[in-house]
Design a protein around this motif. Structure first.
Motif, PDB file in Angstrom:
ATOM      1  N   ASP A  47       0.852  -6.498  -4.948  1.00  0.00           N
ATOM      2  CA  ASP A  47       0.128  -7.749  -5.153  1.00  0.00           C
ATOM      3  C   ASP A  47      -1.132  -7.818  -4.305  1.00  0.00           C
ATOM      4  OD1 ASP A  47      -0.011 -10.675  -6.000  1.00  0.00           O
ATOM      5  OD2 ASP A  47       0.093 -10.877  -3.813  1.00  0.00           O
ATOM      6  N   HIS A  48      -2.262  -8.103  -4.953  1.00  0.00           N
ATOM      7  CA  HIS A  48      -3.558  -8.214  -4.280  1.00  0.00           C
ATOM      8  C   HIS A  48      -4.242  -9.520  -4.653  1.00  0.00           C
ATOM      9  CE1 HIS A  48      -4.003  -4.060  -2.698  1.00  0.00           C
ATOM     10  NE2 HIS A  48      -3.257  -3.718  -3.749  1.00  0.00           N
ATOM     11  N   ALA A  49      -5.384  -9.765  -4.032  1.00  0.00           N
ATOM     12  CA  ALA A  49      -6.307 -10.834  -4.425  1.00  0.00           C
ATOM     13  C   ALA A  49      -7.686 -10.413  -3.962  1.00  0.00           C
ATOM     14  CB  ALA A  49      -5.918 -12.174  -3.802  1.00  0.00           C
ATOM     15  N   ASP A  50      -8.697 -10.871  -4.685  1.00  0.00           N
ATOM     16  CA  ASP A  50     -10.059 -10.461  -4.338  1.00  0.00           C
ATOM     17  C   ASP A  50     -10.468 -10.912  -2.945  1.00  0.00           C
ATOM     18  OD1 ASP A  50     -10.141 -13.160  -4.981  1.00  0.00           O
ATOM     19  OD2 ASP A  50     -11.858 -13.003  -6.341  1.00  0.00           O
ATOM     20  N   ILE A  51      -9.848 -11.999  -2.453  1.00  0.00           N
ATOM     21  CA  ILE A  51     -10.247 -12.534  -1.140  1.00  0.00           C
ATOM     22  C   ILE A  51      -9.484 -11.923   0.029  1.00  0.00           C
ATOM     23  CG2 ILE A  51     -10.953 -14.753  -2.110  1.00  0.00           C
ATOM     24  CD1 ILE A  51      -8.308 -15.885  -0.821  1.00  0.00           C
ATOM     25  N   TYR A  52      -8.428 -11.188  -0.210  1.00  0.00           N
ATOM     26  CA  TYR A  52      -7.630 -10.654   0.898  1.00  0.00           C
ATOM     27  C   TYR A  52      -8.456  -9.673   1.724  1.00  0.00           C
ATOM     28  CZ  TYR A  52      -3.392 -12.571  -1.313  1.00  0.00           C
ATOM     29  OH  TYR A  52      -2.437 -13.396  -1.864  1.00  0.00           O
ATOM     30  N   GLY A  53      -8.592 -10.019   3.004  1.00  0.00           N
ATOM     31  CA  GLY A  53      -9.373  -9.154   3.889  1.00  0.00           C
ATOM     32  C   GLY A  53     -10.820  -9.052   3.481  1.00  0.00           C
ATOM     33  N   GLY A  54     -11.325 -10.070   2.769  1.00  0.00           N
ATOM     34  CA  GLY A  54     -12.702 -10.016   2.300  1.00  0.00           C
ATOM     35  C   GLY A  54     -12.934  -8.884   1.312  1.00  0.00           C
ATOM     36  N   GLY A  55     -11.866  -8.453   0.654  1.00  0.00           N
ATOM     37  CA  GLY A  55     -11.970  -7.350  -0.307  1.00  0.00           C
ATOM     38  C   GLY A  55     -11.487  -6.029   0.252  1.00  0.00           C
ATOM     39  N   ARG A  56     -11.337  -5.941   1.578  1.00  0.00           N
ATOM     40  CA  ARG A  56     -10.953  -4.648   2.159  1.00  0.00           C
ATOM     41  C   ARG A  56      -9.523  -4.250   1.797  1.00  0.00           C
ATOM     42  NH1 ARG A  56      -8.685  -1.850   6.381  1.00  0.00           N
ATOM     43  NH2 ARG A  56      -9.751   0.147   6.755  1.00  0.00           N
ATOM     44  N   CYS A  57      -8.646  -5.221   1.562  1.00  0.00           N
ATOM     45  CA  CYS A  57      -7.257  -4.885   1.205  1.00  0.00           C
ATOM     46  C   CYS A  57      -7.226  -4.061  -0.081  1.00  0.00           C
ATOM     47  CB  CYS A  57      -6.422  -6.149   1.060  1.00  0.00           C
ATOM     48  SG  CYS A  57      -6.170  -7.033   2.617  1.00  0.00           S
ATOM     49  N   GLU A  58      -7.974  -4.497  -1.083  1.00  0.00           N
ATOM     50  CA  GLU A  58      -8.050  -3.728  -2.324  1.00  0.00           C
ATOM     51  C   GLU A  58      -8.712  -2.381  -2.076  1.00  0.00           C
ATOM     52  OE1 GLU A  58      -8.333  -7.127  -5.802  1.00  0.00           O
ATOM     53  OE2 GLU A  58     -10.191  -6.480  -4.828  1.00  0.00           O
ATOM     54  N   GLU A  59      -9.742  -2.386  -1.279  1.00  0.00           N
ATOM     55  CA  GLU A  59     -10.504  -1.164  -1.019  1.00  0.00           C
ATOM     56  C   GLU A  59      -9.660  -0.100  -0.326  1.00  0.00           C
ATOM     57  OE1 GLU A  59     -14.276  -0.177   1.795  1.00  0.00           O
ATOM     58  OE2 GLU A  59     -14.562  -1.808   0.352  1.00  0.00           O
ATOM     59  N   VAL A  60      -8.935  -0.492   0.731  1.00  0.00           N
ATOM     60  CA  VAL A  60      -8.136   0.476   1.469  1.00  0.00           C
ATOM     61  C   VAL A  60      -6.938   0.933   0.640  1.00  0.00           C
ATOM     62  CG1 VAL A  60      -6.660  -1.182   2.712  1.00  0.00           C
ATOM     63  CG2 VAL A  60      -7.212   1.029   3.759  1.00  0.00           C
ATOM     64  N   PHE A  61      -6.413   0.039  -0.200  1.00  0.00           N
ATOM     65  CA  PHE A  61      -5.311   0.422  -1.079  1.00  0.00           C
ATOM     66  C   PHE A  61      -5.779   1.473  -2.085  1.00  0.00           C
ATOM     67  CE2 PHE A  61      -2.738   0.081  -4.899  1.00  0.00           C
ATOM     68  CZ  PHE A  61      -1.442   0.012  -4.416  1.00  0.00           C
ATOM     69  N   GLY A  62      -6.928   1.243  -2.701  1.00  0.00           N
ATOM     70  CA  GLY A  62      -7.452   2.192  -3.668  1.00  0.00           C
ATOM     71  C   GLY A  62      -7.686   3.559  -3.068  1.00  0.00           C
ATOM     72  N   ALA A  63      -8.224   3.577  -1.853  1.00  0.00           N
ATOM     73  CA  ALA A  63      -8.474   4.848  -1.186  1.00  0.00           C
ATOM     74  C   ALA A  63      -7.171   5.516  -0.768  1.00  0.00           C
ATOM     75  CB  ALA A  63      -9.365   4.624   0.035  1.00  0.00           C
ATOM     76  N   ALA A  64      -6.220   4.719  -0.290  1.00  0.00           N
ATOM     77  CA  ALA A  64      -4.957   5.269   0.198  1.00  0.00           C
ATOM     78  C   ALA A  64      -4.094   5.815  -0.924  1.00  0.00           C
ATOM     79  CB  ALA A  64      -4.187   4.194   0.963  1.00  0.00           C
ATOM     80  N   LEU A  65      -4.133   5.182  -2.091  1.00  0.00           N
ATOM     81  CA  LEU A  65      -3.286   5.621  -3.198  1.00  0.00           C
ATOM     82  C   LEU A  65      -3.569   7.076  -3.551  1.00  0.00           C
ATOM     83  CD1 LEU A  65      -1.109   4.602  -5.163  1.00  0.00           C
ATOM     84  CD2 LEU A  65      -2.952   4.085  -6.780  1.00  0.00           C
ATOM     85  N   ALA A  66      -4.814   7.477  -3.430  1.00  0.00           N
ATOM     86  CA  ALA A  66      -5.197   8.853  -3.745  1.00  0.00           C
ATOM     87  C   ALA A  66      -4.592   9.857  -2.762  1.00  0.00           C
ATOM     88  CB  ALA A  66      -6.719   8.982  -3.753  1.00  0.00           C
ATOM     89  N   GLN A  67      -4.157   9.369  -1.606  1.00  0.00           N
ATOM     90  CA  GLN A  67      -3.571  10.250  -0.587  1.00  0.00           C
ATOM     91  C   GLN A  67      -2.060  10.391  -0.744  1.00  0.00           C
ATOM     92  OE1 GLN A  67      -4.717   9.106   3.400  1.00  0.00           O
ATOM     93  NE2 GLN A  67      -6.778   8.509   2.773  1.00  0.00           N
ATOM     94  N   THR A  68      -1.502   9.653  -1.683  1.00  0.00           N
ATOM     95  CA  THR A  68      -0.058   9.701  -1.887  1.00  0.00           C
ATOM     96  C   THR A  68       0.265  10.508  -3.139  1.00  0.00           C
ATOM     97  OG1 THR A  68       0.127   7.766  -3.338  1.00  0.00           O
ATOM     98  CG2 THR A  68       0.015   7.347  -0.965  1.00  0.00           C
ATOM     99  N   GLY A  69       1.544  10.712  -3.353  1.00  0.00           N
ATOM    100  CA  GLY A  69       1.980  11.354  -4.594  1.00  0.00           C
ATOM    101  C   GLY A  69       2.294  10.352  -5.675  1.00  0.00           C
ATOM    102  N   VAL A  70       1.931   9.083  -5.436  1.00  0.00           N
ATOM    103  CA  VAL A  70       2.213   8.005  -6.376  1.00  0.00           C
ATOM    104  C   VAL A  70       1.128   7.977  -7.450  1.00  0.00           C
ATOM    105  CG1 VAL A  70       2.536   5.526  -6.651  1.00  0.00           C
ATOM    106  CG2 VAL A  70       3.343   6.664  -4.572  1.00  0.00           C
ATOM    107  N   ARG A  71       1.536   8.033  -8.699  1.00  0.00           N
ATOM    108  CA  ARG A  71       0.579   8.011  -9.799  1.00  0.00           C
ATOM    109  C   ARG A  71       0.260   6.566 -10.191  1.00  0.00           C
ATOM    110  NH1 ARG A  71       2.579  11.434 -14.705  1.00  0.00           N
ATOM    111  NH2 ARG A  71       4.230   9.825 -14.607  1.00  0.00           N
ATOM    112  N   ARG A  72      -1.003   6.336 -10.492  1.00  0.00           N
ATOM    113  CA  ARG A  72      -1.423   4.976 -10.879  1.00  0.00           C
ATOM    114  C   ARG A  72      -0.598   4.443 -12.044  1.00  0.00           C
ATOM    115  NH1 ARG A  72      -1.654   0.713 -12.211  1.00  0.00           N
ATOM    116  NH2 ARG A  72      -3.398  -0.707 -12.575  1.00  0.00           N
ATOM    117  N   GLU A  73      -0.300   5.301 -13.023  1.00  0.00           N
ATOM    118  CA  GLU A  73       0.425   4.842 -14.204  1.00  0.00           C
ATOM    119  C   GLU A  73       1.891   4.515 -13.928  1.00  0.00           C
ATOM    120  OE1 GLU A  73      -0.085   9.405 -14.718  1.00  0.00           O
ATOM    121  OE2 GLU A  73      -1.170   7.714 -13.807  1.00  0.00           O
TER     122      GLU A  73
END
Length: 305
Positions: A47-73
């Motif tokens: 769960d996210h929101a555009d305002i969380y962390g001024g947008g950084r929560c979404e940003e760090v999640f997007g970058a971090a997901l690529a470092q895991t073995g978790v597939r977006r789909e």
């Protein structure tokens, strides 16, 4: 982990959702570890929101997901929009702009579920409908819903929006039981018998809308966790006793208490600690009996008529 069909839409999500409001405090590698721990525990929804962390929560999640073995789909990503600096905004322009920003920060082509965050009294329903149509048609948003809205507000939107509203985020937990209080105190003189939310619980159940409780371990609005608060001694003692019976922790039992409700709610837990994620995820495997559910409700300071 158990999984639910959110709002009967065919979108399957884990019974426990990981809230990402505080991950702006973490590094990319720490978020990757957190996401990996959630996935290992069977949590597929974030769960996210555009305002969380001024947008950084979404940003760090997007970058971090690529470092895991978790597939977006293999995961469900939801985000929210509508809160701006000092006002609310459900204009078509803001909804579209907000989603574009979220997609960019999350490094994804789509969000599985978009929620309108806080009611905007200046909302023009036709504008919301136009924005939803554009975003869904473009494949940028797959499902839509709301947050913190009462039945009349939902009815107003449903009269204009073509897509089903499949979820409604509402504050609910053992230290914030208003969602069920009025239904338990019909025709009484207790203050808790006053219907303040228009019967949101029953409305959502009648219309197949999944309730997503937020701040489930908090008291007040967001005043802190009740698990370590001496003002909730009776509740904490009761939770500790039930936890001992099940070989788990009080926090896990507090989440299991929400999951026990037949509305099939989908609680959002906001921890940033991997071990805590695994602990709270186990709530989906615990079945509390009716007597225990009511005992915990009373221990939280509530009374029955």
């Amino acid at each position: 982990m158990k999984y639910i069909d959110i709002g009967g839409s065919g979108l399957l999500g884990s019974a426990v959702t990981l809230g990402c409001m505080r991950i702006d405090q973490l590094s990319e590698s720490e978020v990757a570890t957190l996401v990996g721990a959630a996935a290992d525990a069977g949590i597929t929804m974030f769960d996210h929101a555009d305002i969380y962390g001024g947008g950084r929560c979404e940003e760090v999640f997007g970058a971090a997901l690529a470092q895991t073995g978790v597939r977006r789909e293999d995961i469900v990503v939801q985000t929210k929009c509508g809160i701006r600096d000092g006002f609310f905004d459900f204009s078509a322009e803001h909804i579209r702009t907000s989603v574009e920003g979220s997609l960019r920060r999350l490094r994804t082509d789509y969000v599985d579920l978009l929620l309108l965050h806080r009611p905007d009294t200046l909302m023009e329903p036709d504008e919301v409908a136009a924005a939803f149509d554009d975003l869904v048609t473009a494949g940028k948003v797959r499902h839509v819903g709301v947050s913190n809205q009462n039945p009349a507000q939902l009815e107003l939107l449903r009269a204009h929006v073509r897509q089903p509203l499949i979820a409604n985020q509402l504050q609910f937990g053992l230290a914030h039981t208003a969602l069920v209080d009025s239904g338990l105190n019909v025709n009484t003189g207790f203050d808790t018998g006053v219907v303040r939310d228009g019967g949101a619980l029953e409305y959502c159940r009648l219309h197949g809308i999944t309730i997503q409780p937020w701040s489930v371990l908090q008291h007040g609005h967001i005043a802190g966790t009740f698990l370590t608060d001496p003002g909730f001694r009776e509740l904490n003692d009761a939770l500790a006793a039930v936890a001992a019976e099940h070989g788990t922790t009080p926090g896990t039992i507090a989440v299991a208490w929400i999951l026990r409700h037949p509305a099939r709610m989908q609680p959002v837990v906001g921890t940033t600690k991997p071990a805590r994620v695994a602990e709270l995820a186990r709530a989906a495997e615990i079945d509390l009996d009716r007597e225990t559910w009511y005992a915990l409700y009373r221990a939280a300071g509530n009374r029955l008529p």
